[in-house]
Design a protein around this motif. Structure first.
Motif, PDB file in Angstrom:
ATOM      1  N   ASP A 200      46.631  53.528  42.159  1.00 20.12           N
ATOM      2  CA  ASP A 200      45.051  52.426  43.021  1.00 20.12           C
ATOM      3  C   ASP A 200      44.696  50.792  42.776  1.00 20.12           C
ATOM      4  O   ASP A 200      45.013  50.483  41.191  1.00 20.12           O
ATOM      5  CB  ASP A 200      43.748  53.509  42.608  1.00 20.12           C
ATOM      6  N   ALA A 201      43.737  50.045  43.071  1.00 20.30           N
ATOM      7  CA  ALA A 201      43.724  48.477  43.155  1.00 20.30           C
ATOM      8  C   ALA A 201      43.365  49.009  41.591  1.00 20.30           C
ATOM      9  O   ALA A 201      41.495  49.825  41.158  1.00 20.30           O
ATOM     10  CB  ALA A 201      43.285  48.290  44.408  1.00 20.30           C
ATOM     11  N   LEU A 202      43.759  47.912  41.247  1.00 22.08           N
ATOM     12  CA  LEU A 202      42.286  47.949  39.900  1.00 22.08           C
ATOM     13  C   LEU A 202      40.595  47.462  40.128  1.00 22.08           C
ATOM     14  O   LEU A 202      40.598  46.584  40.945  1.00 22.08           O
ATOM     15  CB  LEU A 202      42.955  47.099  38.353  1.00 22.08           C
ATOM     16  N   GLN A 203      40.046  47.884  39.148  1.00 24.87           N
ATOM     17  CA  GLN A 203      38.580  47.625  39.162  1.00 24.87           C
ATOM     18  C   GLN A 203      37.826  46.483  38.236  1.00 24.87           C
ATOM     19  O   GLN A 203      37.870  46.675  37.302  1.00 24.87           O
ATOM     20  CB  GLN A 203      37.597  49.182  39.313  1.00 24.87           C
ATOM     21  N   PHE A 204      37.640  45.138  38.520  1.00 24.60           N
ATOM     22  CA  PHE A 204      37.804  44.117  37.709  1.00 24.60           C
ATOM     23  C   PHE A 204      36.199  43.935  37.410  1.00 24.60           C
ATOM     24  O   PHE A 204      35.133  44.934  38.714  1.00 24.60           O
ATOM     25  CB  PHE A 204      37.977  42.947  38.233  1.00 24.60           C
ATOM     26  N   VAL A 205      35.762  44.137  35.918  1.00 29.16           N
ATOM     27  CA  VAL A 205      33.925  43.988  35.966  1.00 29.16           C
ATOM     28  C   VAL A 205      34.334  43.008  35.076  1.00 29.16           C
ATOM     29  O   VAL A 205      35.212  42.073  34.122  1.00 29.16           O
ATOM     30  CB  VAL A 205      33.679  44.876  35.175  1.00 29.16           C
ATOM     31  N   SER A 206      32.851  42.530  35.155  1.00 26.73           N
ATOM     32  CA  SER A 206      32.912  40.848  33.768  1.00 26.73           C
ATOM     33  C   SER A 206      32.975  41.444  33.137  1.00 26.73           C
ATOM     34  O   SER A 206      32.341  42.128  32.224  1.00 26.73           O
ATOM     35  CB  SER A 206      31.071  40.380  34.280  1.00 26.73           C
ATOM     36  N   LEU A 207      33.171  40.025  31.837  1.00 28.27           N
ATOM     37  CA  LEU A 207      33.788  40.377  30.322  1.00 28.27           C
ATOM     38  C   LEU A 207      32.532  39.495  29.863  1.00 28.27           C
ATOM     39  O   LEU A 207      32.343  38.873  29.987  1.00 28.27           O
ATOM     40  CB  LEU A 207      35.193  40.085  29.928  1.00 28.27           C
ATOM     41  N   SER A 208      31.764  40.263  28.650  1.00 30.43           N
ATOM     42  CA  SER A 208      31.207  39.300  27.977  1.00 30.43           C
ATOM     43  C   SER A 208      30.739  40.012  26.934  1.00 30.43           C
ATOM     44  O   SER A 208      31.186  41.564  25.869  1.00 30.43           O
ATOM     45  CB  SER A 208      29.772  39.218  28.536  1.00 30.43           C
ATOM     46  N   GLY A 209      29.443  39.281  25.351  1.00 33.89           N
ATOM     47  CA  GLY A 209      29.678  39.933  24.629  1.00 33.89           C
ATOM     48  C   GLY A 209      31.269  38.835  23.498  1.00 33.89           C
ATOM     49  O   GLY A 209      31.769  37.734  23.610  1.00 33.89           O
ATOM     50  N   ASP A 210      30.955  39.756  22.214  1.00 28.53           N
ATOM     51  CA  ASP A 210      31.181  38.512  21.407  1.00 28.53           C
ATOM     52  C   ASP A 210      32.349  39.076  20.742  1.00 28.53           C
ATOM     53  O   ASP A 210      32.755  40.243  21.116  1.00 28.53           O
ATOM     54  CB  ASP A 210      30.335  38.278  19.662  1.00 28.53           C
ATOM     55  N   LYS A 211      33.450  38.674  19.559  1.00 27.36           N
ATOM     56  CA  LYS A 211      34.666  39.006  19.316  1.00 27.36           C
ATOM     57  C   LYS A 211      34.905  40.387  18.247  1.00 27.36           C
ATOM     58  O   LYS A 211      35.127  41.488  18.270  1.00 27.36           O
ATOM     59  CB  LYS A 211      35.622  38.198  18.374  1.00 27.36           C
ATOM     60  N   LEU A 212      33.496  40.491  17.477  1.00 24.02           N
ATOM     61  CA  LEU A 212      33.078  41.648  16.541  1.00 24.02           C
ATOM     62  C   LEU A 212      32.697  42.491  17.298  1.00 24.02           C
ATOM     63  O   LEU A 212      32.459  43.838  17.040  1.00 24.02           O
ATOM     64  CB  LEU A 212      31.903  40.864  15.561  1.00 24.02           C
ATOM     65  N   THR A 213      32.516  42.405  18.379  1.00 19.14           N
ATOM     66  CA  THR A 213      31.241  43.345  19.444  1.00 19.14           C
ATOM     67  C   THR A 213      32.489  43.765  20.470  1.00 19.14           C
ATOM     68  O   THR A 213      33.017  45.219  20.530  1.00 19.14           O
ATOM     69  CB  THR A 213      30.269  43.297  20.628  1.00 19.14           C
ATOM     70  N   ALA A 214      33.474  42.819  20.734  1.00 14.07           N
ATOM     71  CA  ALA A 214      34.009  43.567  21.307  1.00 14.07           C
ATOM     72  C   ALA A 214      35.018  44.573  20.489  1.00 14.07           C
ATOM     73  O   ALA A 214      36.164  45.447  21.050  1.00 14.07           O
ATOM     74  CB  ALA A 214      35.232  42.787  21.632  1.00 14.07           C
ATOM     75  N   GLN A 215      35.421  44.021  19.103  1.00 14.59           N
ATOM     76  CA  GLN A 215      36.280  44.530  18.312  1.00 14.59           C
ATOM     77  C   GLN A 215      35.865  46.019  18.275  1.00 14.59           C
ATOM     78  O   GLN A 215      36.429  47.560  17.637  1.00 14.59           O
ATOM     79  CB  GLN A 215      36.465  44.533  16.948  1.00 14.59           C
ATOM     80  N   LYS A 216      34.168  46.520  17.654  1.00 19.03           N
ATOM     81  CA  LYS A 216      33.896  47.686  18.017  1.00 19.03           C
ATOM     82  C   LYS A 216      33.796  48.110  19.461  1.00 19.03           C
ATOM     83  O   LYS A 216      33.361  49.444  19.100  1.00 19.03           O
ATOM     84  CB  LYS A 216      31.997  47.168  17.790  1.00 19.03           C
TER      85      LYS A 216
END
Length: 599
Positions: A226-242
């Motif tokens: 299937d084609a990849l479904q892209f979404v916006s990326l937001s947040g900070d790095k600590l949130t990303a690690q969590k």
């Protein structure tokens, strides 16, 4: 566990890769490497230890202009942490990085060696790049060759591959191991195994589903089925690690079903248990076991003592390491001394291991951190593969310790012929269900959240259970104590009438572990005794208990260990939600440290 990054673009590629890997350091690793391709030429650098060592290796290397690159932080599963075993792995003109485990790598390796291929490493990953270059000889285009390669792999993988035959391309595939692809308006493409390296770089991302395979160039991202479904990326790095969770502890509870798969891959087969870490003669001369650990690891040891005696028919002693050191223990040469530690640096456990080594005992470490002090000292080590655990109160490290010990009890039973082949296969079948059980156990999270408001006061908690559910009761009480600061005790259900029942009243909360597969009626009788004294009862069971004030229904299972793992998750979630409602820092409880390196 291991981390992956990839980059397509015009910026300084080495710096992009190493900085991306730095954002994945929290996952844990023992070596790192990168491969960079520009103008059809690939250069690769690898180093054991921290990324600073890779920085030193690459200090005189810089890129200018467009190119592609892949990078990896490795946490050893097959082969020791050496430069040869570090990723990327190379063929004649291609390089690959890989997270996960290729279960059938031995068969593929034997086939390739018979075809004249020479291997440089001890890893399962290296078969991927050599197999790809063999498939190129049989296919008219590179993507077909890559698909044919991936089709032959059994196990879990997130794969990035570059080849001089496609100078601007990264091939990718994902099954059972996370992989994210990102892009921005500058035409750059990024790959990573979590969000953290992509924050501030990619504007939108796609989270690959299992079975995704494709390739990326500066102009095109192609994926199948299937084609990849892209979404916006937001947040900070600590949130990303969590990963979007409120606390690392919550994230780690939710990761348990995934890391359990990592713990089992390559070890739990359809009809056998395989521990490459243990030689064929490892159990020779061994007739008894002594287990030694602290805290949560002690509870894992206590759980396994039931399993070793029941299945492998070996007498077992379980020791608290801080007590063992000073009791002048009797150590006999027919004893296998097993130490269990999350960090591999636990001071009391390390000193106990030294005592056993000095006494001439054969030693085995169950640990989550390769190259730690305990791992280096023990005669053999089985790594639990839980990945880094940031929450001080252990969750996934405990779960994987118990799983390794269960696997080990069956491994010993098979070696000692104390279980027949049919029973062994049945145990393996139930083991294979554990990741799904851990995943389904999360269904009760909302119930735990709602119930938590009723358990914030009172004069204490009793967690009670029988057999293997007694150590689980100890662990549940410890979790609650660690992060909520409420008094809690774990107790054998049958022992309550020998004293502790004197405390029973409406302000005493009893958390009753009531599995249907093991001593249900006996446990029920003990809970009835507490209920008659007006204790507030929270029943955790697959069957409703009419005298319970509250209940958390678990799923019905046919093996006690499946009930064990589900109830473990319930205890963890309940402790966490009580602590959150009390306003505590769940990840960093007061007075505690993740690795206890003092007496």
């Amino acid at each position: 566990m291991c981390g992956i990054v990839g980059y397509i673009g015009k910026r300084e590629i080495k710096r992009q890769l190493i900085e991306g890997l730095r954002e994945l350091e929290y996952r844990g690793y023992d070596s790192a490497g990168i491969a960079v391709m520009q103008n059809g030429k690939i250069q690769s650098f690898k180093a054991v230890g921290k990324l600073s060592n890779l920085d030193e290796k690459t200090k005189n290397f810089e890129t200018e202009g467009p190119g592609v690159g892949i990078g990896h932080t490795r946490w050893a599963t097959h082969g020791k942490p050496t430069e040869l075993n570090a990723h990327p792995h190379m063929g004649e003109y291609s390089y690959v990085v890989h997270n996960g485990i290729i279960e059938n790598y031995r068969e593929i390796k034997a086939m390739l060696e018979a075809d004249g291929v020479t291997f440089l490493s001890q890893t399962d990953t290296e078969v991927i790049v050599h197999l790809f270059e063999k498939e190129i000889e049989r296919h008219s285009d590179l993507f077909s060759a890559f698909k044919a390669t991936i089709d032959q792999l059994d196990g879990a993988y997130a794969v990035l591959l570059i080849t001089q035959k496609a100078p601007d391309t990264i091939f990718f595939a994902r099954k059972g191991s996370p992989m994210i692809i990102g892009r921005n308006r500058q035409g750059e493409v990024f790959f990573a195994s979590s969000d953290a390296p992509l924050i501030g770089e990619a504007e939108e991302v796609a989270y690959m589903e299992d079975g995704t395979i494709g390739y990326a160039t500066p102009d095109l991202i192609h994926s199948e089925p299937d084609a990849l479904q892209f979404v916006s990326l937001s947040g900070d790095k600590l949130t990303a690690q969590k990963g979007g969770y409120r606390f690392f502890m919550e994230k780690e509870i939710y990761e348990q079903y995934q890391v359990m798969g990592d713990t089992m891959i390559g070890r739990v087969l359809d009809d056998d248990i395989v521990f490459e870490e243990l030689g064929k003669t490892f159990l020779e001369g061994i007739s008894r076991i002594k287990l030694c650990a602290c805290g949560t690891s002690y509870h894992a040891a206590l759980t396994s003592s039931y399993l070793f005696e029941r299945q492998a028919k070996m007498p077992v002693n379980v020791e608290i390491a801080s007590e063992f050191r000073y009791k002048e223990p009797l150590l006999t040469s027919d004893t296998l001394f097993i130490v269990i530690s999350q960090s591999g640096e636990t001071a009391d456990t390390l000193e106990a291991l030294k005592m056993a080594k000095k006494a001439g005992l054969k030693t085995l470490a169950i640990c989550n951190v390769d190259n730690s002090s305990i791992v280096r000292l023990a005669d053999a080590t089985i790594l639990t593969r839980a990945g880094i655990e940031k929450g001080v109160a252990s969750t996934k490290a405990f779960a994987t310790q118990v799983m390794v010990l269960w696997m080990l009890s069956i491994f010993f039973a098979k070696k000692r012929a104390t279980l027949d082949n049919h029973t062994v296969k049945e145990e393996l079948r139930f083991m294979s269900y554990v990741p799904k059980v851990l995943q389904k156990a999360l269904d009760v999270h909302e119930k735990c959240k709602r119930l938590s408001k009723r358990y914030l006061h009172g004069h204490g908690f009793f967690f009670i259970g029988r057999d293997i559910f007694f150590p689980l009761a100890l662990e549940g009480a410890l979790k609650l104590k660690e992060i909520s600061y409420l008094h809690a005790e774990g107790y054998p259900a049958g022992e309550m009438k020998h004293g502790p029942i004197a405390l029973a009243d409406a302000e005493l909360f009893t958390i009753a572990l009531m599995p249907k597969t093991l001593l249900y009626e006996k446990t029920k009788s003990n809970v009835e005794e507490l209920s008659a004294r007006d204790s507030t009862i929270l029943s955790i069971s697959p069957e409703m208990f009419e005298l319970a004030d509250d209940f958390i229904l678990t799923h019905p299972h046919k093996h006690p260990m499946l009930e064990f793992f589900e109830m473990m998750v319930v205890e963890q979630l309940l402790a966490m939600e009580i602590s959150i409602r009390l306003g505590n820092d769940v990840d960093m409880p007061r007075n505690l440290a993740k690795s206890v390196t003092v007496e």
